[in-house]
Design an enzyme around this catalytic site. Structure first.
Site, PDB file in Angstrom:
ATOM      1  N   TYR A 189       0.862  -1.183   0.000  1.00 57.85           N
ATOM      2  CA  TYR A 189       0.000   0.000   0.000  1.00 57.85           C
ATOM      3  C   TYR A 189       0.896   1.229   0.000  1.00 57.85           C
ATOM      4  CZ  TYR A 189      -2.939   3.768   1.726  1.00 57.85           C
ATOM      5  OH  TYR A 189      -3.588   4.964   1.858  1.00 57.85           O
TER       6      TYR A 189
ATOM      7  N   GLU B 127      -4.012   7.140  -3.510  1.00 59.44           N
ATOM      8  CA  GLU B 127      -3.621   5.819  -3.009  1.00 59.44           C
ATOM      9  C   GLU B 127      -3.324   4.866  -4.152  1.00 59.44           C
ATOM     10  OE1 GLU B 127      -6.062   5.019   1.129  1.00 59.44           O
ATOM     11  OE2 GLU B 127      -7.012   4.474  -0.763  1.00 59.44           O
TER      12      GLU B 127
END
Lengths: 400, 288
Positions: free
Chosen positions: A101, A189
């Site tokens: 991530y 993201e």
């Protein structure tokens, strides 16, 4: 302003963040053509402005062109959390070795940007923050500062990117940060950043949220076809009407129509109704200085809502004026009429003039006011809230 | 004594010749605020309500000794105007307009911190020290000089709370509008500490709402304070994920709900109030 996955990936491309090959399609037939170029197995990803696509059945894998067409057909019939699926992103199915991530967001209370990274990609980062906080790396950085790859190399190592790829991983994080600053983002993201079996790092998904209030200074987005969009998902007909009238409005599930002034008191007024045993039918904000016409429209929304059994009205004139408020209410009573009981309190800027306007109208046509209970500054707003709850109960119990 | 502004403050208005600037300058002067002048690039030499207009903040400061500024400009011009003011020596800045780009506010905040200036807003109705200075757009009627300070993320809540304090005889030292935008010039912490150091302020009412973590951050400062802090938070029953009015008022993800905020503030030593009438009741119990 939230971007579609495919739009976010276009921005990634501009910033040289590696992404899988893809085609954007708007029909099941187009899918078949896309697979000709991309080659099965492929992933079909619904393009909607909300998360949770996978769980909602919005992401499907297809092993062949025929399967893809059938699956696409079904996907185009889907609505995910109020968003109809109108396009799919077709990408090759990746052989995933690992998922990371990487994201950039704003720490509002500490006034910094924050780079966030984790070796646990593919899951909700807030879930990881709760369950495995030690697995999250955070780097606060001031908006005016440059992020260097020597900063992000350490991050890439920490989250487990293999040695041969940490330079590339570091560059990806820097690029994401630069993209965040360039477009006035609130959140960007890459989740997951995929490490494939063939040792490629690819941004498999994109989530980008831009500051609505800064979109005006990015005309290049418009040129890319990225425009301001409605993000409220499914709006009720009343919410749609309110939006057309420029009135912030939300339908809720109670029976007391809320007609307050100011967003802050709009929120708290709803709380007061709950405290006294009632349930608001809506949230509404008039905005500063509403015209009588706008106020009248607000009342129309409430009076024509069959769920509403009583109306709570409050006006503390600050930037707004009580005479405009009174005019708006009188306009509504004359032109539309009130079919439910209303209790209201008015005070603040120009309140004497507001009272005069009411008194005059009441003298002229007393029947218009038969359902209206009017109070000034001497009655605490808590009493008005209690009375609204009471009126709703009485009205609900009265045979129609 | 009050905080941040009083009758001695020398207040200038940036954007003084615009519609909002002119209208509210007139109002502020009528209240008795010590407005000394304002700026509007290109209109230097003009006058608004008898006050001189300058092209730049530096010229205004040099000529009038202004130390406080109120900004009435479109959102896209605010960052430059704010940085100009801070660099020209303005120590306290009120940003009335809303929808300031978030990154701009980060820059403004950094500038303010580096030069020891205080900024409130965007989307603030302003600040009022009753009887002495009213900066912004707040209605005079709710306020009276007294001994309780207020600091709020909502303009309308400020009016109701002040009105309650006024009519229960407590009155207000200063009422500060933090603002309704997502990134604000100041947090509760700076303002609470100013009230702590103000002898005249015997208690503070802080008014929060859903969205962001400003209330959570205040739990760092409240335990250090001797002045009692009362807290009222809007949105206990707000549905998650729905933006309610203010750009900053939305419960996102697992971010603090109003219930969480109130609980944390209580644990830090604040006195929670559910309704406005509970405020004077609580003050009485505390012997304020």
């Amino acid at each position: 302003m939230r971007l579609y996955e495919f739009e976010g990936k276009e921005l990634f491309k501009k910033f040289k963040i590696p992404i899988p090959e893809s085609r954007l399609v708007r029909s099941a037939d187009e899918v078949v053509a896309a697979i000709d170029e991309i080659k099965a197995p492929v992933v079909l990803k619904s393009q909607v402005l909300t998360g949770g696509r996978g769980k909602a059945g919005g992401i499907k894998t297809a092993e062949s062109a025929e399967e893809a067409r059938t699956l696409a057909w079904d996907l185009f019939k889907l609505t995910i959390k109020g968003y109809p699926v109108e396009s799919l992103l077709v990408e090759p199915k990746l052989d995933i070795k690992n998922e990371y991530y990487v994201g950039v967001t704003i720490d509002r209370a500490n006034y910094t940007l924050v780079v966030i990274a984790s070796g646990e990609g593919g899951v909700d980062i807030e879930e990881t923050a709760e369950k495995h906080p030690d697995k999250i790396v955070k780097l606060p950085i001031a908006v005016e500062d440059e992020l260097f790859t020597f900063d992000t190399l350490a991050i890439a190592k920490q989250i487990g990117i293999p040695a041969t790829l940490i330079k590339q991983g570091a560059a990806i994080i820097v690029s994401l940060y630069n993209m965040f600053k360039k477009y006035d983002a609130k959140l960007v993201e890459i989740n997951p950043l995929v490490l494939t079996e063939s040792n490629l790092l690819l941004a498999a998904d994109s989530r980008v949220s831009l500051d609505d209030d800064a979109v005006f200074r990015h005309p290049e987005l418009k040129e890319m076809g990225i425009e301001m969009r409605h993000e409220e998902g499914e709006m009720t007909p009343r919410e749609r009407q309110a939006t057309e009238w420029g009135i912030p409005y939300l339908d809720l599930d109670g029976d007391i129509g809320m007609f307050p002034g100011g967003a802050g008191f709009g929120i708290m007024g709803n709380d007061f109704i709950h405290y006294y045993g009632g349930r608001p039918a809506n949230f509404m904000d008039s905005g500063g200085g509403p015209t009588p016409e706008r106020l009248a429209k607000m009342l129309v929304l409430l009076d024509e809502n069959p769920s509403v059994k009583a109306i709570f009205g409050a006006r503390f004139g600050g930037i707004s004026r009580c005479d405009d408020f009174a005019k708006g209410v009188v306009m509504f009573l004359k032109d539309h009429g009130l079919s439910k009981p209303m209790v209201m309190r008015m005070t603040g800027n120009m309140w004497q003039e507001g009272v005069r306007i009411f008194e005059e109208a009441k003298q002229a046509s007393p029947e218009l006011f038969k359902n209206v209970e009017f109070h000034g500054i001497e009655t605490p707003i808590e009493e008005i809230s209690k009375r609204a709850v009471e009126l709703a109960k009485i009205n609900a119990a009265t045979p129609q | 004594m009050a905080i941040l502004v009083d009758k001695h403050s020398r207040v200038m208005v940036q954007g003084i010749t615009g519609g909002a600037g002119k209208f509210h300058t007139e109002r502020m002067i009528a209240y008795g605020t010590n407005i000394v002048g304002g700026t509007s690039p290109g209109k230097g030499g003009h006058e608004v309500s008898g006050k001189p207009v300058f092209d730049t903040v530096t010229e205004c400061v040099e000529s009038t000794g202004a130390d406080v500024s109120v900004i009435f400009l479109p959102a896209r011009f605010v960052k430059e105007a704010a940085i100009e003011a801070i660099r020209a020596g303005i120590k306290f800045l009120v940003i009335v307009p809303e929808h300031i780009p978030i990154h701009d506010m980060l820059h403004v905040r950094r500038e303010a911190v580096s030069r020891g200036a205080t900024v409130i807003g965007g989307n603030t109705p302003g600040i009022i020290t009753p009887g002495e200075a009213n900066l912004g757009i707040m209605p005079d009627i709710a306020f009276a000089p007294g001994r309780v300070g207020t600091v709020s993320r909502s303009g309308s809540i400020t009016y109701y709370v002040a009105d309650t304090l006024t009519r229960s005889g407590y009155g207000e030292t200063t009422c500060v509008g933090l603002g309704g935008d997502p990134v604000l010039g100041s947090t509760f912490n700076e303002i609470l500490w100013m009230f702590e150091e103000d002898e005249k302020t015997k208690a503070v009412v802080m008014c929060g709402e859903i969205g962001g973590v400003y209330e959570e951050k205040a739990t760092e400062i409240i335990p250090k304070m001797k002045t009692p802090v009362l807290a009222i938070i809007g949105g206990i029953y707000a549905p998650p994920g729905k933006r309610m009015g203010h750009a900053g008022a939305i419960v996102e993800g697992r971010m603090g709900t109003a219930k969480d905020k109130l609980r944390l503030l209580h644990e830090a030593g604040a006195h929670p109030c559910k309704t406005f009438t509970e405020i004077p009741e609580t003050l009485k119990k505390l012997g304020v």
